[in-house]
Design an enzyme around this catalytic site. Structure first.
Site, PDB file in Angstrom:
ATOM      1  N   ARG A  44      14.125  -1.688  18.302  1.00 20.27           N
ATOM      2  CA  ARG A  44      12.688  -1.437  18.831  1.00 20.27           C
ATOM      3  C   ARG A  44      11.768  -3.037  19.190  1.00 20.27           C
ATOM      4  O   ARG A  44      10.677  -2.919  20.733  1.00 20.27           O
ATOM      5  CB  ARG A  44      11.626  -1.129  17.840  1.00 20.27           C
ATOM      6  N   ASP A  78      22.728   5.787  12.330  1.00 14.72           N
ATOM      7  CA  ASP A  78      22.098   4.973  11.482  1.00 14.72           C
ATOM      8  C   ASP A  78      23.289   5.088  10.042  1.00 14.72           C
ATOM      9  O   ASP A  78      24.270   6.767  10.244  1.00 14.72           O
ATOM     10  CB  ASP A  78      20.975   5.729  11.142  1.00 14.72           C
ATOM     11  N   ARG A  98      13.524   6.499  22.770  1.00  9.53           N
ATOM     12  CA  ARG A  98      13.134   6.947  22.270  1.00  9.53           C
ATOM     13  C   ARG A  98      12.091   7.733  22.138  1.00  9.53           C
ATOM     14  O   ARG A  98      12.027   9.007  20.936  1.00  9.53           O
ATOM     15  CB  ARG A  98      12.803   5.853  20.461  1.00  9.53           C
ATOM     16  N   ARG A 131      20.859  -4.757  14.436  1.00  8.43           N
ATOM     17  CA  ARG A 131      19.917  -3.834  14.890  1.00  8.43           C
ATOM     18  C   ARG A 131      19.812  -4.241  16.420  1.00  8.43           C
ATOM     19  O   ARG A 131      18.607  -4.347  16.498  1.00  8.43           O
ATOM     20  CB  ARG A 131      18.902  -4.274  14.008  1.00  8.43           C
ATOM     21  N   TYR A 145      19.024   5.012  -1.323  1.00 10.12           N
ATOM     22  CA  TYR A 145      17.909   6.283  -0.891  1.00 10.12           C
ATOM     23  C   TYR A 145      18.302   7.941  -0.986  1.00 10.12           C
ATOM     24  O   TYR A 145      17.397   8.382  -0.474  1.00 10.12           O
ATOM     25  CB  TYR A 145      18.308   6.032   0.691  1.00 10.12           C
TER      26      TYR A 145
HETATM   27  O1  1CP Z   1      21.886  -1.587  16.635  1.00 11.04           O
HETATM   28  C1  1CP Z   1      21.698  -1.247  15.510  1.00 11.04           C
HETATM   29  O2  1CP Z   1      22.578  -2.458  14.779  1.00 11.04           O
HETATM   30  C2  1CP Z   1      22.558  -0.190  15.184  1.00 11.04           C
HETATM   31  C3  1CP Z   1      21.573   0.733  15.127  1.00 11.04           C
HETATM   32  C4  1CP Z   1      21.526   1.004  13.216  1.00 11.04           C
HETATM   33  C5  1CP Z   1      22.193   0.145  12.327  1.00 11.04           C
HETATM   34  C6  1CP Z   1      24.048   0.284  11.854  1.00 11.04           C
HETATM   35  C7  1CP Z   1      20.119   1.586  12.765  1.00 11.04           C
HETATM   36  C8  1CP Z   1      19.095   2.593  13.703  1.00 11.04           C
HETATM   37  N1  1CP Z   1      20.541   1.940  11.034  1.00 11.04           N
HETATM   38  C9  1CP Z   1      21.557   0.744  10.797  1.00 11.04           C
HETATM   39  C10 1CP Z   1      21.781   1.006   9.671  1.00 11.04           C
HETATM   40  C11 1CP Z   1      20.756   0.820   8.862  1.00 11.04           C
HETATM   41  N2  1CP Z   1      20.113   1.961   8.286  1.00 11.04           N
HETATM   42  C12 1CP Z   1      20.857   0.495   7.303  1.00 11.04           C
HETATM   43  C13 1CP Z   1      22.005  -0.992   7.135  1.00 11.04           C
HETATM   44  C14 1CP Z   1      21.410  -2.564   7.845  1.00 11.04           C
HETATM   45  C15 1CP Z   1      20.380  -2.771   7.146  1.00 11.04           C
HETATM   46  O3  1CP Z   1      19.493  -3.414   5.972  1.00 11.04           O
HETATM   47  O4  1CP Z   1      19.454  -2.683   7.540  1.00 11.04           O
HETATM   48  C16 1CP Z   1      19.721   1.014   6.189  1.00 11.04           C
HETATM   49  C17 1CP Z   1      19.454   0.302   5.233  1.00 11.04           C
HETATM   50  C18 1CP Z   1      19.611   2.301   7.746  1.00 11.04           C
HETATM   51  C19 1CP Z   1      17.935   3.006   6.760  1.00 11.04           C
HETATM   52  C20 1CP Z   1      16.857   2.962   7.528  1.00 11.04           C
HETATM   53  N3  1CP Z   1      16.842   3.672   9.103  1.00 11.04           N
HETATM   54  C21 1CP Z   1      15.628   2.409   8.035  1.00 11.04           C
HETATM   55  C22 1CP Z   1      15.457   1.042   6.196  1.00 11.04           C
HETATM   56  C23 1CP Z   1      14.400   1.851   5.112  1.00 11.04           C
HETATM   57  C24 1CP Z   1      14.139   1.100   4.552  1.00 11.04           C
HETATM   58  O5  1CP Z   1      12.389   1.193   4.236  1.00 11.04           O
HETATM   59  O6  1CP Z   1      14.802   0.887   3.504  1.00 11.04           O
HETATM   60  C25 1CP Z   1      15.203   2.453   8.866  1.00 11.04           C
HETATM   61  C26 1CP Z   1      13.746   2.073   9.392  1.00 11.04           C
HETATM   62  C27 1CP Z   1      15.883   3.282   9.748  1.00 11.04           C
HETATM   63  C28 1CP Z   1      15.506   3.309  10.973  1.00 11.04           C
HETATM   64  C29 1CP Z   1      16.160   3.127  11.922  1.00 11.04           C
HETATM   65  N4  1CP Z   1      17.478   2.714  12.011  1.00 11.04           N
HETATM   66  C30 1CP Z   1      17.603   2.157  13.460  1.00 11.04           C
HETATM   67  C31 1CP Z   1      16.504   1.968  14.100  1.00 11.04           C
HETATM   68  C32 1CP Z   1      16.970   1.360  15.406  1.00 11.04           C
HETATM   69  C33 1CP Z   1      15.804   2.830  13.102  1.00 11.04           C
HETATM   70  C34 1CP Z   1      14.741   2.231  13.625  1.00 11.04           C
HETATM   71  C35 1CP Z   1      14.094   4.045  13.854  1.00 11.04           C
HETATM   72  C36 1CP Z   1      12.396   3.932  14.637  1.00 11.04           C
HETATM   73  O7  1CP Z   1      13.691   3.374  15.525  1.00 11.04           O
HETATM   74  O8  1CP Z   1      11.956   4.248  14.762  1.00 11.04           O
END
Ligand code: 1CP
Length: 346
Positions: free
Chosen positions: A35, A81, A44, A31, A156
């Site tokens: 944010r 994502d 964003r 990540r 999910y």
């Molecule tokens: O910088 C990086 O790592 C690259 C971008 C990236 C990656 C590899 C994002 C951006 N998401 C992911 C993978 C991802 N997405 C995973 C696997 C890794 C982990 O466990 O963190 C998972 C489970 C998700 C699903 C997801 N997408 C969640 C989790 C939800 C939950 O409640 O379990 C969330 C919050 C997102 C949104 C998201 N994805 C990425 C970002 C920067 C964000 C936040 C969105 C925003 O800007 O508001």
């Protein structure tokens, strides 16, 4: 085309995946775009929805590059994502500001209606993003593509959102085992093609995120984590025999051992709960990545330094990619990230 063999400069993360060790390990951060960075928040806002950001190559390139410019990490991870796969397979995926992803929970019957690989063109903007990134990134930076593991993506799709222990998906797997197996298989086949196209577009290696591997019993871990991930690995290597793959079965505990042996990934992503003695054992059979507690990074100061030193002391003599044990949290001060990098690089 994958031009990996012709590269005359050092891509250290890729080299570690090939078994090399360094005095100071290469570093990137899960990540790392996101944010906690003011420049991310600006883009964003500009992008409108989160999926728009993922599917607009110029913007996705920009946010991928932001942490590389600021911190000079050794690897960039594609900004996207794991839920773009169910989106491409025809499920309705939304990202709700301040809440996270939302999907319409899938029923057993609907699994038959999922789109197959013909729908992969929905993800063309991702491949375009990778092509531009490989042009714009410094040559020595390893470019990582990724996907979610079938089990984690399925959790999910079934619950429609993140849940604390993925009870809805576990229940579904017991009540509708045949349908569940079919669901995971469809996600695995789709994801393998998705990863092949990422590698062909210019990704140097890929990571498979199994964020919810830790909620499964040993038997279910074998069925729902190891088997589908191994299927992806095989399908990818049928087309790209030297594809380098990092597997991250978060919180898998003792199951990390069988995951290492049976999935055939090149590198194990470790979460921070893995004991160092066990991590050293796992490292004897190949590269490891991790595993600083993101809360040490948030805390900073001596808690951060001690965490970094512990990892370097225990794992620094073998093939290691320094990383967090899970993603950085949005509240983390940028100075703490700088402190971590300085400490790792010595
Ligand atoms: O910088 C990086 O790592 C690259 C971008 C990236 C990656 C590899 C994002 C951006 N998401 C992911 C993978 C991802 N997405 C995973 C696997 C890794 C982990 O466990 O963190 C998972 C489970 C998700 C699903 C997801 N997408 C969640 C989790 C939800 C939950 O409640 O379990 C969330 C919050 C997102 C949104 C998201 N994805 C990425 C970002 C920067 C964000 C936040 C969105 C925003 O800007 O508001």
């Amino acid at each position: 085309m994958n031009k990996r063999e012709e590269i005359p400069f050092e891509r250290k993360v890729l080299n570690v995946l090939n078994g090399q060790s360094y005095d100071r390990p290469p570093i990137w951060m899960m990540r790392q775009a996101g944010r906690y960075l003011p420049e991310y928040l600006k883009i964003r806002k500009q992008a409108g929805g989160f999926l728009n950001l993922c599917y607009t190559p110029d913007l996705a390139v920009e946010v991928t590059l932001q942490p590389i410019r600021r911190f000079k990490f050794d690897a960039a991870i594609l900004f996207s994502d794991i839920l773009v796969v169910p989106d491409a397979m025809g499920r309705n995926v939304r990202f709700v500001e301040g809440e996270g992803p939302r999907l319409d929970p899938i029923t057993p019957d609907e699994i038959n209606n999922l789109k197959n690989i013909d729908a992969i063109e929905h993800l063309n903007p991702v491949f375009e993003t990778i092509e531009i990134l490989r042009e714009e990134l410094p040559k020595e930076v390893t470019l990582l593509g990724f996907c979610g593991a079938p089990w984690t993506v399925a959790t999910y799709m079934i619950a429609g959102k993140g849940t604390p222990d993925q009870a809805p998906a576990r229940l579904f797997s017991y009540e509708n085992e045949t349908a569940f197996e079919k669901l995971l298989d469809k996600i695995a086949v789709f994801s393998a093609s998705y990863l092949i196209l990422q590698l062909q577009a210019g990704a140097d290696a890929i990571q498979i995120f199994d964020s919810w591997a830790g909620v499964l019993s040993e038997k279910d871990f074998t069925k729902w984590c190891i088997k589908p991930v191994n299927k992806i690995v095989k399908l990818v290597r049928d087309v790209i025999p030297d594809a380098r793959i990092i597997g991250f079965p978060k919180s898998a505990g003792l199951n990390y051992q069988s995951y290492r042996e049976l999935t055939q990934v090149d590198c194990l992503g470790l979460d921070w709960s893995v004991p160092m003695s066990f991590a050293r054992e796992l490292q004897k059979s190949g590269a490891v990545q991790g595993n600083l507690d993101p809360m040490r990074l948030l805390a900073g100061g001596s808690a951060l330094n001690e965490g970094v030193d512990d990892i370097i002391e225990n794992l620094g003599n073998g093939p290691l990619i320094f990383n967090l044990g899970h993603g950085i949290t949005p509240q983390t001060p940028i100075e703490n990230v700088e402190q971590m990098i300085k400490r790792v690089r010595g």
